[in-house]
Enzyme design. Structure first.
Site, PDB file in Angstrom:
ATOM      1  N   GLU A  29       0.846  -1.199   0.000  1.00  0.00           N
ATOM      2  CA  GLU A  29       0.000   0.000   0.000  1.00  0.00           C
ATOM      3  C   GLU A  29       0.886   1.255   0.000  1.00  0.00           C
ATOM      4  O   GLU A  29       1.853   1.349   0.754  1.00  0.00           O
ATOM      5  CB  GLU A  29      -0.906  -0.034   1.248  1.00  0.00           C
ATOM      6  CG  GLU A  29      -1.558   1.260   1.642  1.00  0.00           C
ATOM      7  CD  GLU A  29      -2.481   1.869   0.580  1.00  0.00           C
ATOM      8  OE1 GLU A  29      -3.258   1.127  -0.032  1.00  0.00           O
ATOM      9  OE2 GLU A  29      -2.386   3.094   0.366  1.00  0.00           O
ATOM     10  N   ARG A 105     -17.481   3.701   6.213  1.00  0.00           N
ATOM     11  CA  ARG A 105     -16.352   3.094   5.505  1.00  0.00           C
ATOM     12  C   ARG A 105     -15.220   2.691   6.465  1.00  0.00           C
ATOM     13  O   ARG A 105     -14.622   1.616   6.326  1.00  0.00           O
ATOM     14  CB  ARG A 105     -15.828   4.118   4.492  1.00  0.00           C
ATOM     15  CG  ARG A 105     -14.777   3.601   3.589  1.00  0.00           C
ATOM     16  CD  ARG A 105     -14.225   4.750   2.736  1.00  0.00           C
ATOM     17  NE  ARG A 105     -13.425   4.201   1.685  1.00  0.00           N
ATOM     18  CZ  ARG A 105     -13.866   3.965   0.463  1.00  0.00           C
ATOM     19  NH1 ARG A 105     -15.100   4.262   0.137  1.00  0.00           N
ATOM     20  NH2 ARG A 105     -13.080   3.447  -0.432  1.00  0.00           N
ATOM     21  N   TYR A 213     -28.387   9.257   4.924  1.00  0.00           N
ATOM     22  CA  TYR A 213     -28.878   8.121   5.708  1.00  0.00           C
ATOM     23  C   TYR A 213     -28.112   8.043   7.009  1.00  0.00           C
ATOM     24  O   TYR A 213     -26.970   8.495   7.111  1.00  0.00           O
ATOM     25  CB  TYR A 213     -28.754   6.800   4.941  1.00  0.00           C
ATOM     26  CG  TYR A 213     -27.401   6.497   4.334  1.00  0.00           C
ATOM     27  CD1 TYR A 213     -26.366   5.970   5.097  1.00  0.00           C
ATOM     28  CD2 TYR A 213     -27.164   6.731   2.984  1.00  0.00           C
ATOM     29  CE1 TYR A 213     -25.134   5.679   4.522  1.00  0.00           C
ATOM     30  CE2 TYR A 213     -25.936   6.451   2.407  1.00  0.00           C
ATOM     31  CZ  TYR A 213     -24.919   5.925   3.174  1.00  0.00           C
ATOM     32  OH  TYR A 213     -23.700   5.656   2.612  1.00  0.00           O
ATOM     33  N   ASP A 291     -11.870  -0.236  -8.741  1.00  0.00           N
ATOM     34  CA  ASP A 291     -11.824   1.020  -9.496  1.00  0.00           C
ATOM     35  C   ASP A 291     -10.707   1.028 -10.529  1.00  0.00           C
ATOM     36  O   ASP A 291     -10.806   1.710 -11.551  1.00  0.00           O
ATOM     37  CB  ASP A 291     -11.625   2.204  -8.540  1.00  0.00           C
ATOM     38  CG  ASP A 291     -12.938   2.671  -7.926  1.00  0.00           C
ATOM     39  OD1 ASP A 291     -13.959   2.002  -8.109  1.00  0.00           O
ATOM     40  OD2 ASP A 291     -12.935   3.727  -7.246  1.00  0.00           O
TER      41      ASP A 291
HETATM   42  C1  LIG Z   1     -18.818  10.272  -3.571  1.00  0.00           C
HETATM   43  C2  LIG Z   1     -18.659   8.780  -3.659  1.00  0.00           C
HETATM   44  C3  LIG Z   1     -19.587   7.958  -3.048  1.00  0.00           C
HETATM   45  C4  LIG Z   1     -19.470   6.564  -3.149  1.00  0.00           C
HETATM   46  N1  LIG Z   1     -20.410   5.784  -2.553  1.00  0.00           N
HETATM   47  C5  LIG Z   1     -20.343   4.444  -2.688  1.00  0.00           C
HETATM   48  C6  LIG Z   1     -21.307   3.608  -2.086  1.00  0.00           C
HETATM   49  O1  LIG Z   1     -22.209   4.084  -1.388  1.00  0.00           O
HETATM   50  N2  LIG Z   1     -21.215   2.248  -2.278  1.00  0.00           N
HETATM   51  C7  LIG Z   1     -20.208   1.692  -3.028  1.00  0.00           C
HETATM   52  O2  LIG Z   1     -20.186   0.453  -3.186  1.00  0.00           O
HETATM   53  N3  LIG Z   1     -19.264   2.464  -3.600  1.00  0.00           N
HETATM   54  C8  LIG Z   1     -19.300   3.814  -3.451  1.00  0.00           C
HETATM   55  N4  LIG Z   1     -18.343   4.597  -4.013  1.00  0.00           N
HETATM   56  C9  LIG Z   1     -17.257   3.956  -4.806  1.00  0.00           C
HETATM   57  C10 LIG Z   1     -16.180   3.376  -3.914  1.00  0.00           C
HETATM   58  O3  LIG Z   1     -15.692   4.321  -2.999  1.00  0.00           O
HETATM   59  C11 LIG Z   1     -15.036   2.835  -4.775  1.00  0.00           C
HETATM   60  O4  LIG Z   1     -15.558   2.128  -5.868  1.00  0.00           O
HETATM   61  C12 LIG Z   1     -14.159   1.883  -3.972  1.00  0.00           C
HETATM   62  O5  LIG Z   1     -13.530   2.575  -2.914  1.00  0.00           O
HETATM   63  C13 LIG Z   1     -13.107   1.242  -4.869  1.00  0.00           C
HETATM   64  O6  LIG Z   1     -12.308   0.368  -4.099  1.00  0.00           O
HETATM   65  P1  LIG Z   1     -10.878  -0.062  -4.617  1.00  0.00           P
HETATM   66  O7  LIG Z   1     -10.362  -1.017  -3.583  1.00  0.00           O
HETATM   67  O8  LIG Z   1     -10.947  -0.488  -6.033  1.00  0.00           O
HETATM   68  O9  LIG Z   1     -10.013   1.289  -4.627  1.00  0.00           O
HETATM   69  P2  LIG Z   1      -9.645   2.279  -3.438  1.00  0.00           P
HETATM   70  O10 LIG Z   1     -10.609   2.171  -2.322  1.00  0.00           O
HETATM   71  O11 LIG Z   1      -9.458   3.617  -4.076  1.00  0.00           O
HETATM   72  O12 LIG Z   1      -8.251   1.730  -2.911  1.00  0.00           O
HETATM   73  C14 LIG Z   1      -7.066   1.855  -3.671  1.00  0.00           C
HETATM   74  C15 LIG Z   1      -5.871   1.734  -2.730  1.00  0.00           C
HETATM   75  O13 LIG Z   1      -4.683   1.681  -3.520  1.00  0.00           O
HETATM   76  C16 LIG Z   1      -3.709   2.524  -2.956  1.00  0.00           C
HETATM   77  N5  LIG Z   1      -2.783   2.922  -4.037  1.00  0.00           N
HETATM   78  C17 LIG Z   1      -3.008   3.828  -5.022  1.00  0.00           C
HETATM   79  N6  LIG Z   1      -1.949   3.903  -5.836  1.00  0.00           N
HETATM   80  C18 LIG Z   1      -1.022   3.024  -5.359  1.00  0.00           C
HETATM   81  C19 LIG Z   1       0.293   2.642  -5.776  1.00  0.00           C
HETATM   82  N7  LIG Z   1       0.891   3.183  -6.865  1.00  0.00           N
HETATM   83  N8  LIG Z   1       0.975   1.709  -5.042  1.00  0.00           N
HETATM   84  C20 LIG Z   1       0.392   1.140  -3.942  1.00  0.00           C
HETATM   85  N9  LIG Z   1      -0.846   1.467  -3.506  1.00  0.00           N
HETATM   86  C21 LIG Z   1      -1.558   2.398  -4.210  1.00  0.00           C
HETATM   87  C22 LIG Z   1      -4.515   3.682  -2.377  1.00  0.00           C
HETATM   88  O14 LIG Z   1      -3.772   4.395  -1.382  1.00  0.00           O
HETATM   89  C23 LIG Z   1      -5.723   2.934  -1.799  1.00  0.00           C
HETATM   90  O15 LIG Z   1      -5.499   2.507  -0.478  1.00  0.00           O
HETATM   91  C24 LIG Z   1     -18.404   5.987  -3.891  1.00  0.00           C
HETATM   92  C25 LIG Z   1     -17.449   6.813  -4.488  1.00  0.00           C
HETATM   93  C26 LIG Z   1     -17.571   8.196  -4.366  1.00  0.00           C
HETATM   94  C27 LIG Z   1     -16.515   9.065  -5.019  1.00  0.00           C
END
Ligand SMILES: Cc1cc2nc3c(=O)[nH]c(=O)nc-3n(C[C@H](O)[C@H](O)[C@H](O)COP(=O)(O)OP(=O)(O)OC[C@H]3O[C@@H](n4cnc5c(N)ncnc54)[C@H](O)[C@@H]3O)c2cc1C
Length: 383
Positions: A29, A105, A213, A291
């Protein structure tokens, strides 16, 4: 060893699922510490099935609460447009029902970190991936602190600005969608005068939606105002907005919306980006999830749920298929269509709720009414 880049929700669920399947895994991370980040999450039914299958459901349910019927209300009059008023009180349930739940979260992150630690998953912080090389036997990851790590498979779970994706697909950048989210929390006592319509509500109006909520046992109200904007805004937890700015974005809205905005202590402004679908998520011994693979607009609240479902499916494919290439083919076959549909439906939901006159809303046409999409059980469907 399987190396996961990113300890977000998707990366942590993947690590837990792999460790439970007896596969060696380590997480790298970029952040120097795993700070708990705050906002509410709607966690769809697919994610709840994954939590149950991974033995997380008890701990998740103890801190989450049932989402109820997610009523849509008219932005100015609060007239019910779809769903039913939510009479819940925000307290947890036993987690067994096949329903959507709301959760802070940081609470979910704490549950995932606890389970990962119990399974002996190593999480290395301060490791920002800057490069990777593949050969026939494995992948070498390079980090900003000049350390390296070697693995049989590397999983890019590193979010919307994924470094892994940038290496696999140079020139492919996140797309600003022309939306900004204002995110803030209001304690129960301060919010109480503005909660007469029930514990959850999505107010919809032209070019704006406001979702609120209760969570954390009903003690905190999570608020998110989504607005179209011409100004490109970055994403992340560190860009503040003033009460005056948010109030100006929701002028003349129902008193419950303007009242909650008036009680906000600390507001985060968050630009919304999504990703163009890729022809393939995997190249050789490297793949993407969450994402990094398919960032989507939050109008259906399904981005994190898709990352959680991806992590479960990837671990299952790797447990079933000893050959990495075949396992990744199977993973993409199980996940791509669903994630791309959800991406497209999230955009469509935004168009319907923001670009249209709410008085013209046709409830049966909204993606939330689509049972095949929203009631999907990834565990029963298998990989
Ligand atoms: C306003 C808003 C509201 C939302 N509401 C919801 C909801 O109600 N329900 C829902 O399901 N989703 C919701 N989402 C979407 C959700 O937040 C994301 O889809 C989710 O967090 C994606 O998870 P992830 O693990 O793919 O990425 P992330 O949670 O972004 O995690 C990525 C991780 O990778 C790390 N990282 C980045 N680059 C590097 C690198 N080069 N080397 C090592 N580590 C790195 C980051 O520090 C982070 O810890 C919402 C999003 C937004 C913007």
């Amino acid at each position: 060893m399987i190396l996961i880049i990113g300890a977000g929700l998707g990366g942590l669920v993947t690590a837990i699922a792999l460790a439970r399947a007896g596969l060696p895994v380590a997480v790298f991370e970029a952040a120097g510490s795993l700070r708990e980040t705050g906002a509410g999450l709607t966690l769809g039914r697919g994610a709840q099935h994954v939590f149950r299958d991974l033995g997380l459901q008890g701990d998740v349910a103890a801190r989450a609460c049932p989402a109820g019927s997610l009523p849509f209300l008219h932005w100015r009059s609060a007239r019910l447009l779809m769903g039913a008023p939510d009479p819940g009180d925000g307290t947890p349930d036993d987690g067994q029902a096949d329903i959507v739940r709301h959760m802070y979260r940081a609470d979910l992150q704490a549950v995932l970190l606890d389970h990962a630690a119990r399974l002996g998953v190593a999480i290395h912080t301060g490791k920002r991936l800057t490069g990777l090389d593949q050969d026939g036997d494995g992948v070498t990851a390079r980090f900003g602190d000049e350390s390296i790590a070697r693995a049989s498979l590397l999983v890019g779970a590193d979010g919307v600005r994924s470094a892994v994706r940038a290496i696999l697909h140079p020139g492919d950048a996140p797309r600003f969608t022309g939306h900004v989210a204002y995110r803030f929390l209001v304690p129960r006592a301060a919010a109480a005068p503005f909660m007469g319509l029930g514990r959850s509500a999505i107010f919809i109006g032209p070019k704006r939606t406001f979702n609120r909520y209760t969570m954390q046992g009903g003690n905190v109200v999570n608020c998110a105002g989504l607005a179209e904007t011409g100004e490109e805004v970055p994403e992340g937890w560190s860009l503040p907005a003033s009460v005056a700015e948010v109030a100006a974005a929701f002028p003349d809205w129902h008193g419950d919306v303007t009242g909650l905005i008036g009680q906000a202590q600390s507001i985060i402004k968050w630009g919304l980006y999504d990703r163009t679908p890729l022809p393939r998520w995997s190249q050789g011994r490297v793949t993407l999830l969450g994402d990094a693979a398919h960032a989507m607009l939050p109008f259906l609240g399904m981005g994190a749920a898709m990352a959680i479902e991806d992590g479960w499916a990837l671990a299952r494919c790797l447990a079933l298929e000893p050959d990495v290439g075949r396992a990744l083919d199977r993973y993409e076959a199980a996940r791509r269509e669903r994630c791309e549909t959800m991406q497209a439906m999230s955009r469509r939901q935004g168009e319907m709720t923001q670009a249209m006159d709410p008085d013209a809303l046709v409830p049966a046409a909204v993606p939330m009414a689509n049972q095949a999409l929203m009631g999907f059980d990834p565990v029963a469907a298998g990989v």
